[in-house]
Design a protein around this motif. Sequence first.
Motif, PDB file in Angstrom:
ATOM      1  N   LEU A   1      -0.198  21.204  -8.333  1.00  0.00           N
ATOM      2  CA  LEU A   1       0.358  22.555  -8.527  1.00  0.00           C
ATOM      3  C   LEU A   1       0.614  23.223  -7.171  1.00  0.00           C
ATOM      4  CD1 LEU A   1      -1.416  24.584 -11.354  1.00  0.00           C
ATOM      5  CD2 LEU A   1       1.013  24.337 -10.926  1.00  0.00           C
ATOM      6  N   ALA A   2      -0.384  23.095  -6.279  1.00  0.00           N
ATOM      7  CA  ALA A   2      -0.262  23.714  -4.964  1.00  0.00           C
ATOM      8  C   ALA A   2       0.898  23.110  -4.196  1.00  0.00           C
ATOM      9  CB  ALA A   2      -1.557  23.533  -4.180  1.00  0.00           C
ATOM     10  N   PHE A   3       1.070  21.793  -4.336  1.00  0.00           N
ATOM     11  CA  PHE A   3       2.182  21.123  -3.662  1.00  0.00           C
ATOM     12  C   PHE A   3       3.508  21.750  -4.088  1.00  0.00           C
ATOM     13  CE2 PHE A   3       5.288  17.970  -2.683  1.00  0.00           C
ATOM     14  CZ  PHE A   3       4.795  17.275  -1.600  1.00  0.00           C
ATOM     15  N   ASN A   4       3.657  21.940  -5.385  1.00  0.00           N
ATOM     16  CA  ASN A   4       4.917  22.483  -5.883  1.00  0.00           C
ATOM     17  C   ASN A   4       5.140  23.917  -5.456  1.00  0.00           C
ATOM     18  OD1 ASN A   4       6.259  20.428  -7.304  1.00  0.00           O
ATOM     19  ND2 ASN A   4       4.598  20.448  -8.759  1.00  0.00           N
ATOM     20  N   LEU A   5       4.038  24.701  -5.445  1.00  0.00           N
ATOM     21  CA  LEU A   5       4.203  26.097  -5.027  1.00  0.00           C
ATOM     22  C   LEU A   5       4.583  26.172  -3.557  1.00  0.00           C
ATOM     23  CD1 LEU A   5       1.319  27.838  -6.989  1.00  0.00           C
ATOM     24  CD2 LEU A   5       3.754  27.858  -7.471  1.00  0.00           C
ATOM     25  N   GLY A   6       3.950  25.322  -2.739  1.00  0.00           N
ATOM     26  CA  GLY A   6       4.294  25.290  -1.322  1.00  0.00           C
ATOM     27  C   GLY A   6       5.732  24.874  -1.112  1.00  0.00           C
ATOM     28  N   GLN A   7       6.119  23.826  -1.868  1.00  0.00           N
ATOM     29  CA  GLN A   7       7.498  23.349  -1.813  1.00  0.00           C
ATOM     30  C   GLN A   7       8.463  24.458  -2.225  1.00  0.00           C
ATOM     31  OE1 GLN A   7       8.037  20.132  -4.475  1.00  0.00           O
ATOM     32  NE2 GLN A   7       8.764  18.770  -2.898  1.00  0.00           N
ATOM     33  N   GLY A   8       8.065  25.203  -3.267  1.00  0.00           N
ATOM     34  CA  GLY A   8       8.913  26.271  -3.784  1.00  0.00           C
ATOM     35  C   GLY A   8       9.183  27.330  -2.736  1.00  0.00           C
ATOM     36  N   MET A   9       8.142  27.653  -1.953  1.00  0.00           N
ATOM     37  CA  MET A   9       8.323  28.679  -0.935  1.00  0.00           C
ATOM     38  C   MET A   9       9.373  28.251   0.091  1.00  0.00           C
ATOM     39  SD  MET A   9       4.604  30.233  -0.133  1.00  0.00           S
ATOM     40  CE  MET A   9       3.468  28.974  -0.586  1.00  0.00           C
ATOM     41  N   VAL A  10       9.327  26.975   0.503  1.00  0.00           N
ATOM     42  CA  VAL A  10      10.308  26.505   1.478  1.00  0.00           C
ATOM     43  C   VAL A  10      11.698  26.455   0.854  1.00  0.00           C
ATOM     44  CG1 VAL A  10      10.870  24.682   3.082  1.00  0.00           C
ATOM     45  CG2 VAL A  10       8.530  25.141   2.525  1.00  0.00           C
ATOM     46  N   SER A  11      11.767  26.044  -0.420  1.00  0.00           N
ATOM     47  CA  SER A  11      13.082  25.930  -1.055  1.00  0.00           C
ATOM     48  C   SER A  11      13.780  27.262  -1.129  1.00  0.00           C
ATOM     49  CB  SER A  11      12.952  25.387  -2.469  1.00  0.00           C
ATOM     50  OG  SER A  11      11.803  24.650  -2.596  1.00  0.00           O
ATOM     51  N   ILE A  12      12.995  28.335  -1.278  1.00  0.00           N
ATOM     52  CA  ILE A  12      13.616  29.656  -1.321  1.00  0.00           C
ATOM     53  C   ILE A  12      14.287  29.943   0.022  1.00  0.00           C
ATOM     54  CG2 ILE A  12      13.119  32.112  -1.509  1.00  0.00           C
ATOM     55  CD1 ILE A  12      10.905  31.272  -3.501  1.00  0.00           C
ATOM     56  N   LEU A  13      13.638  29.503   1.111  1.00  0.00           N
ATOM     57  CA  LEU A  13      14.253  29.680   2.432  1.00  0.00           C
ATOM     58  C   LEU A  13      15.563  28.916   2.528  1.00  0.00           C
ATOM     59  CD1 LEU A  13      11.315  29.442   4.982  1.00  0.00           C
ATOM     60  CD2 LEU A  13      12.528  31.458   4.198  1.00  0.00           C
ATOM     61  N   PHE A  14      15.594  27.706   1.950  1.00  0.00           N
ATOM     62  CA  PHE A  14      16.780  26.857   2.096  1.00  0.00           C
ATOM     63  C   PHE A  14      17.873  27.203   1.097  1.00  0.00           C
ATOM     64  CE2 PHE A  14      14.100  24.093   4.607  1.00  0.00           C
ATOM     65  CZ  PHE A  14      15.011  23.626   5.541  1.00  0.00           C
ATOM     66  N   PHE A  15      17.473  27.383  -0.161  1.00  0.00           N
ATOM     67  CA  PHE A  15      18.485  27.513  -1.212  1.00  0.00           C
ATOM     68  C   PHE A  15      18.645  28.927  -1.726  1.00  0.00           C
ATOM     69  CE2 PHE A  15      16.995  23.041  -2.054  1.00  0.00           C
ATOM     70  CZ  PHE A  15      18.058  22.479  -1.379  1.00  0.00           C
ATOM     71  N   GLY A  16      17.824  29.868  -1.279  1.00  0.00           N
ATOM     72  CA  GLY A  16      17.898  31.219  -1.813  1.00  0.00           C
ATOM     73  C   GLY A  16      17.101  31.333  -3.104  1.00  0.00           C
ATOM     74  N   SER A  17      17.083  32.542  -3.626  1.00  0.00           N
ATOM     75  CA  SER A  17      16.160  32.816  -4.730  1.00  0.00           C
ATOM     76  C   SER A  17      16.587  32.153  -6.035  1.00  0.00           C
ATOM     77  CB  SER A  17      16.035  34.323  -4.938  1.00  0.00           C
ATOM     78  OG  SER A  17      17.305  34.857  -5.197  1.00  0.00           O
ATOM     79  N   SER A  18      17.807  31.584  -6.078  1.00  0.00           N
ATOM     80  CA  SER A  18      18.209  30.936  -7.331  1.00  0.00           C
ATOM     81  C   SER A  18      17.329  29.716  -7.604  1.00  0.00           C
ATOM     82  CB  SER A  18      19.676  30.526  -7.278  1.00  0.00           C
ATOM     83  OG  SER A  18      19.861  29.515  -6.326  1.00  0.00           O
ATOM     84  N   PHE A  19      16.648  29.231  -6.561  1.00  0.00           N
ATOM     85  CA  PHE A  19      15.753  28.089  -6.765  1.00  0.00           C
ATOM     86  C   PHE A  19      14.559  28.466  -7.624  1.00  0.00           C
ATOM     87  CE2 PHE A  19      12.378  25.160  -5.704  1.00  0.00           C
ATOM     88  CZ  PHE A  19      13.036  23.961  -5.779  1.00  0.00           C
ATOM     89  N   LEU A  20      14.248  29.749  -7.668  1.00  0.00           N
ATOM     90  CA  LEU A  20      13.102  30.197  -8.457  1.00  0.00           C
ATOM     91  C   LEU A  20      13.216  29.759  -9.911  1.00  0.00           C
ATOM     92  CD1 LEU A  20      12.434  33.772  -7.126  1.00  0.00           C
ATOM     93  CD2 LEU A  20      10.897  31.833  -7.056  1.00  0.00           C
ATOM     94  N   TYR A  21      14.453  29.596 -10.395  1.00  0.00           N
ATOM     95  CA  TYR A  21      14.644  29.159 -11.772  1.00  0.00           C
ATOM     96  C   TYR A  21      14.106  27.750 -11.993  1.00  0.00           C
ATOM     97  CZ  TYR A  21      17.495  33.077 -13.061  1.00  0.00           C
ATOM     98  OH  TYR A  21      17.922  34.326 -13.357  1.00  0.00           O
ATOM     99  N   TYR A  22      14.078  26.977 -10.920  1.00  0.00           N
ATOM    100  CA  TYR A  22      13.679  25.576 -11.040  1.00  0.00           C
ATOM    101  C   TYR A  22      12.175  25.407 -10.891  1.00  0.00           C
ATOM    102  CZ  TYR A  22      14.416  20.589 -10.567  1.00  0.00           C
ATOM    103  OH  TYR A  22      14.406  19.241 -10.753  1.00  0.00           O
ATOM    104  N   LEU A  23      11.535  26.407 -10.280  1.00  0.00           N
ATOM    105  CA  LEU A  23      10.109  26.285  -9.959  1.00  0.00           C
ATOM    106  C   LEU A  23       9.220  26.084 -11.197  1.00  0.00           C
ATOM    107  CD1 LEU A  23       8.373  26.251  -7.446  1.00  0.00           C
ATOM    108  CD2 LEU A  23       8.064  28.683  -7.677  1.00  0.00           C
ATOM    109  N   PRO A  24       9.409  26.843 -12.284  1.00  0.00           N
ATOM    110  CA  PRO A  24       8.563  26.608 -13.461  1.00  0.00           C
ATOM    111  C   PRO A  24       8.694  25.199 -14.017  1.00  0.00           C
ATOM    112  CG  PRO A  24       9.625  28.717 -13.651  1.00  0.00           C
ATOM    113  CD  PRO A  24      10.244  28.050 -12.477  1.00  0.00           C
TER     114      PRO A  24
END
Lengths: 121, 165
Positions: free
Chosen positions: B115-138
């Motif tokens: 879970l922590a891996f994905n949350l950490g990954q999610g934070m970086v993805s927001i930097l790269f892809f913008g907040s639309s990546f948040l839809y993919y995080l769940p």
Amino acid sequence: MKKGDYIVMAFSILLVGVLCFFLYGQKKNEALYVEIIVGNEVVDSLPLNQDTVYSVNGVDLTVKIEDKQVCVMDTGCPDGLCKAAGRISQAGRSIICLPQKVIVRINGTFPVDAVAGGMCP
Amino acid sequence: MKIKTLTLCGILLSTALILSWAERFFSVSLMRAFPGVKLGLANIVVTVCMVYLGFWPAFIVGLLRVFILFLIMGNAVSLAFSLTGCIVSLFVTYFALKLPEKHFSLISVSVLSSLAFNLGQGMVSILFFGSSFLYYLPILCTLSLPCGIVTGIAMNGIRKAWPST
């Protein structure tokens, strides 16, 4: 599998649920607007959650908004494809009347998957 | 650092590399449906390393694995993803291992760290892809639960077969 594992799993499922709720729930409240574009200019912008009938200035085209859906009710163009396009409700979708150069578009961001690339609505 | 520890670290590092290369072969369909989803078999090795050798050897093995994997087949974006995810999940693994062993098996550790891996990954993805990546995080987080359980079962098996500490 020990007792604590079930607790951790339940906790994780709860966490994911909260995450889903916040990410998918909030975005739905975003107010959507219907943009009417004639030629290259945005001539008007109407809220999607208000039922109206709107006739576009200068061209023979009437737009109807009902139940958070928008459709072209009446048109004077020869093929009537815009009328046949039916109702749209999602952000990013559009109805286009080519002969009269009118675009009826719902603005806002369409939820796309950034990794997979753009998904054309 | 004792020579025995050093040797073990080397063996574990190469095992982790082989596992992260090999897991692509049997999670292909999963990766095609959900880009970025991996089973996380190399996580088994890193956690086992932390159980038997402590935090710092596991930290080094984890980071080196990410770097070498990047040299072998990655690109810069995937390096940033895995690096952040790896560091976050290492810290979470460290604290999860503090949980009383009597009630919590390694499945808990594995689920929490994935879970922590994905949350950490999610934070970086927001930097790269913008907040639309948040839809993919769940989606990523939901899939991390079964993956964490599977790798946790494997970790429990290893701990049972290798009880010497």
